[in-house]
Design a protein around this motif. Structure first.
Motif, PDB file in Angstrom:
ATOM      1  N   SER A 199       0.816  -1.220   0.000  1.00 17.85           N
ATOM      2  CA  SER A 199       0.000   0.000   0.000  1.00 17.85           C
ATOM      3  C   SER A 199       0.846   1.264   0.000  1.00 17.85           C
ATOM      4  N   ARG A 200       2.132   1.155   0.401  1.00 16.28           N
ATOM      5  CA  ARG A 200       3.021   2.323   0.436  1.00 16.28           C
ATOM      6  C   ARG A 200       3.960   2.366  -0.764  1.00 16.28           C
ATOM      7  N   LEU A 201       3.851   1.384  -1.663  1.00 10.90           N
ATOM      8  CA  LEU A 201       4.819   1.252  -2.752  1.00 10.90           C
ATOM      9  C   LEU A 201       4.859   2.488  -3.648  1.00 10.90           C
ATOM     10  N   ALA A 202       3.706   2.940  -4.132  1.00  5.71           N
ATOM     11  CA  ALA A 202       3.683   4.079  -5.049  1.00  5.71           C
ATOM     12  C   ALA A 202       4.277   5.322  -4.389  1.00  5.71           C
ATOM     13  N   GLU A 203       3.917   5.552  -3.130  1.00  5.10           N
ATOM     14  CA  GLU A 203       4.431   6.714  -2.396  1.00  5.10           C
ATOM     15  C   GLU A 203       5.943   6.625  -2.216  1.00  5.10           C
ATOM     16  N   CYS A 204       6.422   5.447  -1.843  1.00  7.08           N
ATOM     17  CA  CYS A 204       7.858   5.268  -1.604  1.00  7.08           C
ATOM     18  C   CYS A 204       8.653   5.475  -2.894  1.00  7.08           C
ATOM     19  N   MET A 205       8.163   4.924  -3.994  1.00  3.50           N
ATOM     20  CA  MET A 205       8.874   5.070  -5.255  1.00  3.50           C
ATOM     21  C   MET A 205       8.830   6.510  -5.743  1.00  3.50           C
ATOM     22  N   ALA A 206       7.700   7.190  -5.568  1.00  2.88           N
ATOM     23  CA  ALA A 206       7.593   8.583  -6.002  1.00  2.88           C
ATOM     24  C   ALA A 206       8.590   9.467  -5.259  1.00  2.88           C
ATOM     25  N   GLU A 207       8.712   9.283  -3.943  1.00  2.00           N
ATOM     26  CA  GLU A 207       9.654  10.085  -3.162  1.00  2.00           C
ATOM     27  C   GLU A 207      11.094   9.756  -3.542  1.00  2.00           C
ATOM     28  N   THR A 208      11.346   8.496  -3.881  1.00  2.00           N
ATOM     29  CA  THR A 208      12.687   8.098  -4.299  1.00  2.00           C
ATOM     30  C   THR A 208      13.045   8.739  -5.631  1.00  2.00           C
ATOM     31  N   VAL A 209      12.101   8.753  -6.562  1.00  2.00           N
ATOM     32  CA  VAL A 209      12.326   9.410  -7.855  1.00  2.00           C
ATOM     33  C   VAL A 209      12.595  10.897  -7.655  1.00  2.00           C
ATOM     34  N   GLU A 210      11.878  11.543  -6.738  1.00  2.00           N
ATOM     35  CA  GLU A 210      12.120  12.961  -6.436  1.00  2.00           C
ATOM     36  C   GLU A 210      13.550  13.179  -5.960  1.00  2.00           C
ATOM     37  N   ASP A 211      14.035  12.278  -5.100  1.00  2.00           N
ATOM     38  CA  ASP A 211      15.413  12.381  -4.622  1.00  2.00           C
ATOM     39  C   ASP A 211      16.411  12.237  -5.771  1.00  2.00           C
ATOM     40  N   VAL A 212      16.178  11.256  -6.627  1.00  2.00           N
ATOM     41  CA  VAL A 212      17.082  11.019  -7.756  1.00  2.00           C
ATOM     42  C   VAL A 212      17.174  12.267  -8.629  1.00  2.00           C
ATOM     43  N   GLU A 213      16.027  12.871  -8.923  1.00  2.00           N
ATOM     44  CA  GLU A 213      16.006  14.067  -9.771  1.00  2.00           C
ATOM     45  C   GLU A 213      16.635  15.262  -9.079  1.00  2.00           C
ATOM     46  N   ARG A 214      16.327  15.443  -7.791  1.00  2.00           N
ATOM     47  CA  ARG A 214      16.875  16.584  -7.043  1.00  2.00           C
ATOM     48  C   ARG A 214      18.396  16.495  -6.953  1.00  2.00           C
ATOM     49  N   LEU A 215      18.913  15.277  -6.816  1.00  2.00           N
ATOM     50  CA  LEU A 215      20.351  15.085  -6.631  1.00  2.00           C
ATOM     51  C   LEU A 215      21.087  14.958  -7.965  1.00  2.00           C
ATOM     52  N   GLY A 216      20.362  15.015  -9.073  1.00  6.55           N
ATOM     53  CA  GLY A 216      21.001  14.980 -10.382  1.00  6.55           C
ATOM     54  C   GLY A 216      21.677  13.669 -10.704  1.00  6.55           C
ATOM     55  N   LEU A 217      21.055  12.561 -10.309  1.00  7.31           N
ATOM     56  CA  LEU A 217      21.647  11.245 -10.513  1.00  7.31           C
ATOM     57  C   LEU A 217      21.031  10.534 -11.717  1.00  7.31           C
ATOM     58  N   VAL A 218      21.787   9.615 -12.280  1.00 14.00           N
ATOM     59  CA  VAL A 218      21.270   8.669 -13.273  1.00 14.00           C
ATOM     60  C   VAL A 218      21.051   7.365 -12.523  1.00 14.00           C
ATOM     61  N   ALA A 219      19.786   7.010 -12.291  1.00 17.99           N
ATOM     62  CA  ALA A 219      19.491   5.889 -11.397  1.00 17.99           C
ATOM     63  C   ALA A 219      18.255   5.130 -11.882  1.00 17.99           C
ATOM     64  N   PRO A 220      18.427   4.164 -12.771  1.00 20.52           N
ATOM     65  CA  PRO A 220      17.286   3.364 -13.231  1.00 20.52           C
ATOM     66  C   PRO A 220      16.643   2.588 -12.078  1.00 20.52           C
ATOM     67  N   ILE A 221      15.339   2.330 -12.231  1.00 20.66           N
ATOM     68  CA  ILE A 221      14.578   1.606 -11.213  1.00 20.66           C
ATOM     69  C   ILE A 221      13.963   0.363 -11.840  1.00 20.66           C
ATOM     70  N   VAL A 222      14.081  -0.742 -11.121  1.00 18.65           N
ATOM     71  CA  VAL A 222      13.437  -1.988 -11.518  1.00 18.65           C
ATOM     72  C   VAL A 222      12.951  -2.655 -10.244  1.00 18.65           C
ATOM     73  N   GLY A 223      11.813  -3.325 -10.306  1.00 17.44           N
ATOM     74  CA  GLY A 223      11.300  -3.854  -9.044  1.00 17.44           C
ATOM     75  C   GLY A 223      10.432  -5.070  -9.182  1.00 17.44           C
ATOM     76  N   HIS A 224      10.472  -5.905  -8.134  1.00 16.11           N
ATOM     77  CA  HIS A 224       9.545  -7.028  -7.977  1.00 16.11           C
ATOM     78  C   HIS A 224       8.321  -6.465  -7.246  1.00 16.11           C
ATOM     79  N   VAL A 225       7.549  -5.671  -7.956  1.00 16.09           N
ATOM     80  CA  VAL A 225       6.586  -4.814  -7.277  1.00 16.09           C
ATOM     81  C   VAL A 225       5.392  -5.575  -6.692  1.00 16.09           C
ATOM     82  N   GLY A 226       5.190  -6.826  -7.092  1.00 17.51           N
ATOM     83  CA  GLY A 226       4.084  -7.590  -6.520  1.00 17.51           C
ATOM     84  C   GLY A 226       4.231  -7.831  -5.034  1.00 17.51           C
TER      85      GLY A 226
END
Length: 469
Positions: free
Chosen positions: A357-384
């Motif tokens: 139930s927290r997956l979308a929120e956690c990933m969204a905040e992580t993406v915000e960090d990646v963009e704010r910090l200017g990183l190249v950071a692909p995401i892949v997940g066993h999201v089930g």
């Protein structure tokens, strides 16, 4: 990460020299001390600095492992078990030197029990080799962490991977283990019965202990019948958030997916380039359903309906073995795909797992960090099962970029723990995540340390990993 940060035990130079001398006489060419071989047995497939053992012994049986352990126990010499070396958190490093026991030659399938749907084997058998052995018997072993890891290493790290959403992790699929303990004694953790309430659950204690309590030399695993129908497909979305919410909705209605893997736009670009695929450059779910023809048809129709509510594309399904293998090989090649995407960069692999139930929120905040910090950071997940990986691609000679990547990883771990999740869904603690283990478990780490101290009072079993003594 400074080497000093990874050192919590001192070298026993005299004991190590004595142990090597005794073991060389006993094992001959099975013991090697060359620099190149020692380096091969300390690589960690991540940016944690390598810490080499002083010697490597290639064991071929439980008795030979016992012999090495007894000598090391007598002289208080560290022992580091080694499977295929796919550890991602420094699990095969030797911070205080010592003897590496390489188990790759212990690669025999000892018994396949078709009526009981289980197999007994040595720890050096890899998951791919096992499934080749099982193919003509109509069975398979489902746990698939991506790398062709040894099954002993997979048990030691409580591995999971792409099929965990349906079949569980190694914790759920190990029936019993034979383990050489720190004093050289041998313990069998259970018999082959599928359940037991006889005493402490020693099997689960050893699964995930990362070689810190003993060395697995034999194991019995659950097997599964190959399904009548296996269908794999790809569905693309306007955003990572839409893909996550589709996953959550599918899980909440109990849709029995065997695999559901998320790739963000950057990861899709990387696999397109590396594996010569032609997917649209948009977030993507890779899916697989197992069951009867009728059951799979019903499940895929239901998933299509859910995905459309979140803007998902019409799913492209593949069912031939060749097409499925090509699709999943692209997923398994995610790590080399990322490295090829930014030549010269080091991938810093990390993982996190939260309640779905927290997956979308956690990933969204992580993406915000990646963009704010200017990183190249692909995401892949066993999201089930709420598990995802974000891997900054870092130029290691750029100290500022390394610091920004470490900040992102720090914030990711703190975020997942705050969301009642875990700092590692499947990579393990090793050296790299010991501080976060303390934050996650609090005084529970003291209980873990008490167990470690009681079983391994001289701290010779993979010291410096998981808990500190």
């Amino acid at each position: 990460m400074a080497l000093a940060d990874l050192q919590d035990s001192t070298r026993n130079d005299d004991g190590i020299a004595t142990a090597i001398s005794i073991l060389k006489q006993r094992f001959g060419e099975q013991l090697q001390t060359s620099q190149a071989l020692r380096e091969q047995h300390a690589h960690t497939t991540t940016y944690i600095p390598a810490q080499l053992p002083d010697a490597v012994v290639f064991a071929r049986s439980t008795e030979e492992v016992q012999s090495v352990v007894r000598v090391c126990a007598e002289h208080k010499v560290p022992i580091i078990p080694f499977g295929t070396g796919t550890s991602l958190e420094g699990g095969v490093n030797a911070p205080a030197g010592g003897i590496c026991i390489d188990l790759q030659q212990m690669d025999k399938v000892l018994a396949i029990n078709t009526e009981d749907l289980d197999v007994t084997l040595q720890p050096g058998v890899t998951r791919e080799a096992l499934n080749v052995e099982l193919r003509d018997k109509g069975m398979f072993f489902p746990i698939d962490p991506g790398a062709n890891a040894s099954l002993g290493g997979m048990a030691a790290t409580r591995a999971s991977g792409t099929n965990a959403v349906r079949y569980g992790t190694m914790r759920d699929n190990v029936i019993n283990l034979t383990v050489v303990m720190p004093d050289g004694s041998v313990v069998k953790t259970a018999n082959r019965a599928r359940k037991s309430s006889a005493g402490y659950d020693l099997t689960r204690l050893m699964v995930g202990s990362e070689g810190t309590l003993g060395i697995i030399t034999e194991m019995t695993l659950k097997l599964y019948g190959i399904p009548e129908n296996i269908s794999a497909g790809v569905c693309q979305f306007p955003s990572v958030d839409a893909a996550c919410n589709t996953t959550i909705a599918a899980m909440q209605i109990g849709l029995p997916m065997a695999r559901i893997e998320l790739l963000d736009t950057l990861m899709v670009q990387a696999v397109n380039n590396y594996s010569k695929l032609g997917f649209a450059e948009a977030p993507m779910l890779m899916l697989e359903f197992h069951g009867t023809d009728a059951g799979v048809a019903e499940q895929t129709a239901m998933f299509n309906e859910i995905a459309s509510e979140f803007g998902g594309s019409e799913i492209t399904w593949v069912s031939s073995v060749e097409e499925r293998n090509r699709l999943w090989k692209a997923r398994h090649d995610a790590y080399p795909s990322m490295l090829a995407f930014r030549p010269g960069a080091q991938g810093i692999a990390t993982d996190a797992c939260v309640p779905i139930s927290r997956l979308a929120e956690c990933m969204a905040e992580t993406v915000e960090d990646v963009e704010r910090l200017g990183l190249v950071a692909p995401i892949v997940g066993h999201v089930g099962d709420g598990n995802f990986h974000v891997s900054p691609l870092v130029m290691m000679d750029d100290a500022d970029e390394v610091a920004r990547a470490e900040e992102m990883i720090e914030r990711l771990n703190l975020r997942t723990i705050a969301m009642d999740g875990t700092c590692t869904g499947e990579h393990g603690i090793g050296q790299g995540k010991r501080r976060f283990l303390k934050l996650e478990h609090g005084t529970g780490v003291d209980v873990m340390a008490a167990i470690k101290r009681g079983i391994d009072p001289d701290n010779i079993m993979n010291p410096g990993k998981v808990v500190s003594l």
